[in-house]
Design a protein around this motif. Structure first.
Motif, PDB file in Angstrom:
ATOM      1  N   ASP A 256     -11.636   1.956   9.074  1.00 20.26           N
ATOM      2  CA  ASP A 256     -10.750   1.883   7.912  1.00 20.26           C
ATOM      3  C   ASP A 256      -9.475   2.694   8.144  1.00 20.26           C
ATOM      4  N   VAL A 257      -8.437   2.330   7.415  1.00 18.05           N
ATOM      5  CA  VAL A 257      -7.199   3.121   7.358  1.00 18.05           C
ATOM      6  C   VAL A 257      -7.077   3.668   5.946  1.00 18.05           C
ATOM      7  N   PHE A 258      -6.754   4.954   5.844  1.00 20.38           N
ATOM      8  CA  PHE A 258      -6.653   5.621   4.555  1.00 20.38           C
ATOM      9  C   PHE A 258      -5.208   6.019   4.266  1.00 20.38           C
ATOM     10  N   TRP A 259      -4.921   6.148   2.993  1.00 21.41           N
ATOM     11  CA  TRP A 259      -3.640   6.688   2.558  1.00 21.41           C
ATOM     12  C   TRP A 259      -3.902   8.072   1.971  1.00 21.41           C
ATOM     13  N   VAL A 260      -3.204   9.089   2.494  1.00 20.41           N
ATOM     14  CA  VAL A 260      -3.379  10.469   2.057  1.00 20.41           C
ATOM     15  C   VAL A 260      -2.095  10.937   1.385  1.00 20.41           C
ATOM     16  N   TRP A 261      -2.228  11.379   0.144  1.00 16.88           N
ATOM     17  CA  TRP A 261      -1.056  11.808  -0.634  1.00 16.88           C
ATOM     18  C   TRP A 261      -1.472  12.967  -1.538  1.00 16.88           C
ATOM     19  N   HIS A 262      -0.766  14.080  -1.418  1.00 16.42           N
ATOM     20  CA  HIS A 262      -1.053  15.274  -2.207  1.00 16.42           C
ATOM     21  C   HIS A 262      -2.514  15.702  -2.086  1.00 16.42           C
ATOM     22  N   GLY A 263      -3.047  15.621  -0.865  1.00 15.32           N
ATOM     23  CA  GLY A 263      -4.400  16.099  -0.606  1.00 15.32           C
ATOM     24  C   GLY A 263      -5.515  15.157  -0.994  1.00 15.32           C
ATOM     25  N   VAL A 264      -5.187  13.991  -1.523  1.00 14.45           N
ATOM     26  CA  VAL A 264      -6.206  13.031  -1.964  1.00 14.45           C
ATOM     27  C   VAL A 264      -6.203  11.832  -1.018  1.00 14.45           C
ATOM     28  N   TRP A 265      -7.407  11.413  -0.635  1.00 19.49           N
ATOM     29  CA  TRP A 265      -7.573  10.269   0.269  1.00 19.49           C
ATOM     30  C   TRP A 265      -7.887   9.009  -0.531  1.00 19.49           C
ATOM     31  N   HIS A 266      -7.261   7.893  -0.126  1.00 18.77           N
ATOM     32  CA  HIS A 266      -7.489   6.604  -0.784  1.00 18.77           C
ATOM     33  C   HIS A 266      -7.742   5.544   0.293  1.00 18.77           C
ATOM     34  N   PRO A 267      -8.733   4.669   0.102  1.00 18.20           N
ATOM     35  CA  PRO A 267      -8.871   3.522   1.013  1.00 18.20           C
ATOM     36  C   PRO A 267      -7.600   2.677   0.951  1.00 18.20           C
ATOM     37  N   PHE A 268      -7.139   2.187   2.110  1.00 14.81           N
ATOM     38  CA  PHE A 268      -5.912   1.389   2.120  1.00 14.81           C
ATOM     39  C   PHE A 268      -6.090   0.061   2.851  1.00 14.81           C
ATOM     40  N   ILE A 269      -6.693   0.086   4.041  1.00 15.75           N
ATOM     41  CA  ILE A 269      -6.959  -1.150   4.776  1.00 15.75           C
ATOM     42  C   ILE A 269      -8.411  -1.125   5.251  1.00 15.75           C
ATOM     43  N   THR A 270      -9.121  -2.187   4.984  1.00 17.79           N
ATOM     44  CA  THR A 270     -10.508  -2.314   5.427  1.00 17.79           C
ATOM     45  C   THR A 270     -10.696  -3.642   6.143  1.00 17.79           C
ATOM     46  N   LEU A 271     -11.786  -3.751   6.865  1.00 16.42           N
ATOM     47  CA  LEU A 271     -12.119  -4.983   7.567  1.00 16.42           C
ATOM     48  C   LEU A 271     -13.157  -5.745   6.759  1.00 16.42           C
ATOM     49  N   LYS A 272     -12.816  -6.955   6.343  1.00 20.61           N
ATOM     50  CA  LYS A 272     -13.732  -7.790   5.574  1.00 20.61           C
ATOM     51  C   LYS A 272     -13.781  -9.180   6.184  1.00 20.61           C
ATOM     52  N   ASP A 273     -14.976  -9.580   6.586  1.00 16.96           N
ATOM     53  CA  ASP A 273     -15.178 -10.897   7.201  1.00 16.96           C
ATOM     54  C   ASP A 273     -14.232 -11.114   8.380  1.00 16.96           C
ATOM     55  N   GLY A 274     -13.998 -10.049   9.154  1.00 18.33           N
ATOM     56  CA  GLY A 274     -13.179 -10.154  10.346  1.00 18.33           C
ATOM     57  C   GLY A 274     -11.693 -10.055  10.114  1.00 18.33           C
ATOM     58  N   ASP A 275     -11.260  -9.911   8.860  1.00 22.96           N
ATOM     59  CA  ASP A 275      -9.835  -9.845   8.544  1.00 22.96           C
ATOM     60  C   ASP A 275      -9.459  -8.477   7.985  1.00 22.96           C
ATOM     61  N   SER A 276      -8.233  -8.041   8.301  1.00 23.67           N
ATOM     62  CA  SER A 276      -7.714  -6.806   7.728  1.00 23.67           C
ATOM     63  C   SER A 276      -7.269  -7.069   6.292  1.00 23.67           C
ATOM     64  N   VAL A 277      -7.811  -6.307   5.361  1.00 20.44           N
ATOM     65  CA  VAL A 277      -7.486  -6.482   3.949  1.00 20.44           C
ATOM     66  C   VAL A 277      -6.779  -5.228   3.449  1.00 20.44           C
ATOM     67  N   ILE A 278      -5.516  -5.386   3.056  1.00 22.17           N
ATOM     68  CA  ILE A 278      -4.735  -4.281   2.511  1.00 22.17           C
ATOM     69  C   ILE A 278      -4.916  -4.259   1.003  1.00 22.17           C
ATOM     70  N   ASP A 279      -5.403  -3.151   0.496  1.00 21.36           N
ATOM     71  CA  ASP A 279      -5.681  -3.035  -0.938  1.00 21.36           C
ATOM     72  C   ASP A 279      -5.220  -1.664  -1.431  1.00 21.36           C
ATOM     73  N   PRO A 280      -3.900  -1.485  -1.596  1.00 19.72           N
ATOM     74  CA  PRO A 280      -3.391  -0.173  -2.003  1.00 19.72           C
ATOM     75  C   PRO A 280      -3.762   0.154  -3.444  1.00 19.72           C
ATOM     76  N   PRO A 281      -4.014   1.418  -3.737  1.00 18.87           N
ATOM     77  CA  PRO A 281      -4.290   1.806  -5.129  1.00 18.87           C
ATOM     78  C   PRO A 281      -3.014   1.739  -5.963  1.00 18.87           C
ATOM     79  N   GLU A 282      -3.176   1.700  -7.273  1.00 21.27           N
ATOM     80  CA  GLU A 282      -2.012   1.640  -8.153  1.00 21.27           C
ATOM     81  C   GLU A 282      -1.078   2.826  -7.946  1.00 21.27           C
ATOM     82  N   LEU A 283      -1.648   3.945  -7.570  1.00 25.28           N
ATOM     83  CA  LEU A 283      -0.864   5.153  -7.372  1.00 25.28           C
ATOM     84  C   LEU A 283       0.138   5.009  -6.223  1.00 25.28           C
ATOM     85  N   PHE A 284      -0.098   4.051  -5.340  1.00 25.84           N
ATOM     86  CA  PHE A 284       0.790   3.864  -4.202  1.00 25.84           C
ATOM     87  C   PHE A 284       2.186   3.454  -4.661  1.00 25.84           C
ATOM     88  N   VAL A 285       2.270   2.705  -5.747  1.00 24.82           N
ATOM     89  CA  VAL A 285       3.577   2.299  -6.286  1.00 24.82           C
ATOM     90  C   VAL A 285       4.363   3.523  -6.726  1.00 24.82           C
TER      91      VAL A 285
END
Length: 297
Positions: A256-285
């Motif tokens: 997985d790839v994570f997004w780290v901001w102000h000390g908090v970790w968030h899932p950002f990209i995961t592998l699902k059924d062989g594909d990279s799925v980007i799913d940023p949290p609302e806080l990313f905006v």
């Protein structure tokens, strides 16, 4: 066995005949007798007899796949030598504070709760776990609840000590830029704690208003990419790096790839059924707005 880097906690592979033959040959040269093979390792009888011992081979096999077969004997001998040293590792003192300078954090996948479980706490938002180890010259030993009880210390308190030790053991030039085209940075010292340095990313990297994308595919790899508008269209490349290295390297942690901001970790990209799925949290905006700067009045 107290060594932290010897048991394999990954899905067990089926080893090819050539690899098994090479391992059996080096074991025989060291006086070991193969008792039975298992999907993820081998049961052996030690020199001079005694009870059978299980040796996990999944991480060794990952290294062997990346090397020429002619290099396997030296690779296997080195692994077995580290194994012997680990078995003979110094006993942990009754009071962990007497080895406080040897404490280090480890970042990895949660251990099987059915097995003896070291002390650890989850890293929220990741599915990963932070554990404590005592570092020795040739191996390391996990800190257990029993050790903490004997030392009359809380794991969280010793974790602060361990992180400070890691901070002090991190060179100023820890990160290298991976290429002139992208401001992706790789950290590698080879001391078995590079992935754990992800806990220090916001200290070790120059300030990035929108945070960092972080990948820890294996124990000895850390990749960091400051969030920027130009990087957004290419961030999937960081996930490809994570997936490939998670699959190929020893001591894997996560693809997985994570997004780290102000000390908090968030899932950002995961592998699902062989594909990279980007799913940023609302806080990313909100973080991207920090890149745009304040709006004119």
């Amino acid at each position: 066995m107290s060594a932290a880097d010897l048991p394999d906690d990954e899905p067990a592979p089926q080893f090819p005949a050539a690899f098994r033959s090479a391992v059996a040959g080096r074991l025989a040269a060291g006086g070991y007798a193969v008792a039975t093979w298992e999907p993820g390792g081998v049961n052996v009888r030690p020199p001079g007899g005694g009870d059978e011992q299980y040796i996990g081979l999944a991480n060794l096999y990952r290294r062997a796949k990346a090397a020429d077969a002619a290099e396997w004997p030296e690779l296997i001998d080195g692994f077995l030598d580290r194994l012997a040293r680990a078995v003979a590792a110094p006993d942990i003192p009754h009071d962990l504070m007497t080895v406080a300078d040897r404490l280090r954090p480890r970042l990895g996948r949660p251990f099987d709760k059915r097995a003896a479980h070291p002390w650890g706490i989850p890293l929220p938002g990741t599915g990963l776990e932070i554990t404590l180890v005592v570092d020795f010259p040739h191996t390391m030993a996990f800190v257990t609840d029993e050790m903490l009880k004997r030392s009359r210390k809380r794991g969280e308190d010793l974790l602060d000590v361990a992180v400070e030790n890691l901070r002090n053991a991190t060179p100023a030039d820890f990160f290298d830029r991976a290429s002139p085209d992208h401001d992706i940075y790789l950290g590698h010292t080879g001391d078995s704690y590079d992935a754990a340095r992800a806990l220090l990313v916001e200290e070790l990297m120059p300030d990035s208003p929108a945070g960092f994308w972080v990948a820890v595919p294996s124990r000895d790899e850390l990749a960091v990419w400051p969030v920027s508008f130009p990087a957004i269209k290419d961030v999937h490349g960081l996930h490809l790096f994570a997936v490939e290295n998670f699959r190929e390297h020893a001591y894997p942690i996560t693809d997985d790839v994570f997004w780290v901001w102000h000390g908090v970790w968030h899932p950002f990209i995961t592998l699902k059924d062989g594909d990279s799925v980007i799913d940023p949290p609302e806080l990313f905006v909100e973080a991207l707005q920090a890149l745009e700067g304040p709006k004119p009045q």
